[in-house]
Scaffold this active site. Structure first.
Site, short mmCIF file in Angstrom:
data_model
loop_
_atom_site.label_atom_id
_atom_site.label_comp_id
_atom_site.label_asym_id
_atom_site.label_seq_id
_atom_site.Cartn_x
_atom_site.Cartn_y
_atom_site.Cartn_z
N ASN A 11 0.87 -1.18 0.00
CA ASN A 11 0.00 0.00 0.00
C ASN A 11 0.90 1.23 0.00
O ASN A 11 1.49 1.57 1.02
CB ASN A 11 -0.90 -0.03 1.24
CG ASN A 11 -1.77 1.21 1.35
OD1 ASN A 11 -1.82 2.03 0.43
ND2 ASN A 11 -2.47 1.35 2.47
N LYS B 52 0.11 4.20 -0.24
CA LYS B 52 -0.54 5.37 0.39
C LYS B 52 -0.30 6.61 -0.48
O LYS B 52 -0.23 6.50 -1.69
CB LYS B 52 -0.05 5.54 1.84
CG LYS B 52 -0.21 4.25 2.65
CD LYS B 52 -0.01 4.44 4.13
CE LYS B 52 -0.22 3.10 4.85
NZ LYS B 52 -0.11 3.20 6.29
N HIS C 84 -9.58 1.13 4.99
CA HIS C 84 -8.28 1.32 5.64
C HIS C 84 -8.45 2.23 6.86
O HIS C 84 -9.26 3.15 6.85
CB HIS C 84 -7.27 1.92 4.66
CG HIS C 84 -5.88 1.87 5.20
ND1 HIS C 84 -5.40 2.81 6.07
CD2 HIS C 84 -4.88 0.96 5.02
CE1 HIS C 84 -4.16 2.48 6.41
NE2 HIS C 84 -3.82 1.36 5.79
N GLU D 101 -6.79 4.60 7.88
CA GLU D 101 -6.63 6.04 7.59
C GLU D 101 -7.90 6.62 6.98
O GLU D 101 -8.24 7.78 7.22
CB GLU D 101 -5.39 6.24 6.70
CG GLU D 101 -4.11 6.03 7.52
CD GLU D 101 -2.95 5.43 6.77
OE1 GLU D 101 -2.94 5.42 5.53
OE2 GLU D 101 -2.02 4.95 7.46
N GLU E 145 -5.45 -5.04 10.41
CA GLU E 145 -4.41 -4.03 10.63
C GLU E 145 -4.69 -3.31 11.95
O GLU E 145 -5.47 -2.35 11.98
CB GLU E 145 -4.42 -3.00 9.50
CG GLU E 145 -4.06 -3.55 8.15
CD GLU E 145 -3.46 -2.46 7.26
OE1 GLU E 145 -2.28 -2.60 6.91
OE2 GLU E 145 -4.13 -1.47 6.94
N GLY F 258 2.39 2.26 10.83
CA GLY F 258 3.32 3.38 10.70
C GLY F 258 4.02 3.73 12.00
O GLY F 258 4.61 4.80 12.11
N SER G 67 3.39 -2.17 10.25
CA SER G 67 4.84 -2.19 10.46
C SER G 67 5.49 -3.52 10.09
O SER G 67 6.42 -3.95 10.77
CB SER G 67 5.18 -1.79 11.90
OG SER G 67 4.74 -0.47 12.16
P1 13P Z 1 3.00 0.37 7.70
O1 13P Z 1 3.50 -0.92 7.10
O2 13P Z 1 3.76 1.57 7.21
O3 13P Z 1 2.87 0.30 9.18
O4 13P Z 1 1.52 0.58 7.13
C1 13P Z 1 0.61 -0.45 7.25
C2 13P Z 1 -0.59 -0.13 6.46
O5 13P Z 1 -1.36 0.74 6.84
C3 13P Z 1 -0.81 -0.84 5.20
O6 13P Z 1 -2.08 -0.59 4.71
#
Ligand code: 13P
Length: 247
Positions: free
Chosen positions: A10, A12, A94, A96, A164, A170, A210
């Site tokens: 992803n 992002k 997601h 976010e 997740e 993150g 992560s």
């Molecule tokens: P990270 O791997 O940067 O923690 O992000 C995970 C994520 O949100 C994947 O959709």
């Protein structure tokens, strides 16, 4: 029942034509485990570029979509447009989207139904926040999120469930393999009880939060971890090691 390992990067809201071009070159020329389904979720504006440059053995995903094919919805994109660009997957729900942009369970359910009806595969995300984990309500939260998704799915063969935990996204704080396995196992039980045994056995449940080249192997060895949704590390050559976690 063998579930094909599924790894989605992803990206992002990251990258430029230049950096994405370089990442694609790395992926196209890497030596990869052929038993893994690999998907790259690009920013909407780079979907077509990504689809045209990425080797066809990889799939591409959008990171969001809306609930109707077209109309007065400034800033949104539809599954029809995503398909028109040769892209077959979309990430929905997601954390976010849920927590930065305030998307409700109900909207995520509607998006899931519309994306599936229009022929996209859906990577449907669920996960608890830190206070919810600490308050002992992880299961309650992820089951409630999963129920709204499940209520909108007719064909589970086009759905991948992504667990997740929000506290792991993150933050560099990966869930331990045991923590991930415990929730994945509970989710599979939930699917068995509330959908069917066949769906519980066949749906891929992937972990995100992560994931790195260092943590992926032990996570991948867990019985109910069927792949990864990778943020930060998917922008780095390390993503290759994550794809090859089971090799
Ligand atoms: P990270 O791997 O940067 O923690 O992000 C995970 C994520 O949100 C994947 O959709």
């Amino acid at each position: 029942m063998t579930r094909k390992f599924f790894v989605c990067g992803n990206w992002k809201m990251n990258g430029s034509k230049k950096s994405i071009g370089e990442l694609i070159q790395t992926l196209n020329t890497a030596k990869l485990d052929p038993n893994v389904e690999v998907v790259c979720a690009a920013p909407a504006i780079y979907l077509e570029l990504t689809r045209s440059e990425l080797d066809p053995k990889f799939s591409v995903a959008a990171q969001n979509c809306y609930i109707v094919p077209s109309g007065g919805f400034t800033g949104e994109i539809s599954p029809a447009m995503i398909k028109d660009c040769g892209v077959n997957w979309v990430i929905l729900g997601h954390s976010e989207r849920r927590h930065v942009f305030g998307e409700s369970d109900e909207l995520i359910g509607q998006k899931t139904a519309h994306a599936l009806e229009n022929g996209l595969g859906v990577i449907a995300c669920i996960g608890e926040k830190l206070d919810e984990r600490e308050g002992g309500i992880t299961e309650k939260v992820v089951f409630a999120q999963t129920k709204v998704i499940a209520d909108n799915v007719k064909d589970w063969s086009k759905v991948v469930l992504a667990y997740e935990p929000v506290w792991a996204i993150g933050t560099g704080k990966t869930a331990s393999p045991q923590q991930a396995q415990e929730v994945h196992d509970k989710l599979r039980e939930w699917l068995k009880t509330n959908v069917s045994e066949a769906v519980a056995n066949s749906v891929r449940i992937i972990y995100g939060g992560s994931v790195t080249g260092g943590t992926c192997k032990e996570l991948a060895s867990q019985k109910d971890v069927d792949g990864f949704l990778v943020g930060g590390a998917s922008l780095k050559p390390e993503f290759i090691d994550i794809i090859n976690a089971k090799a």
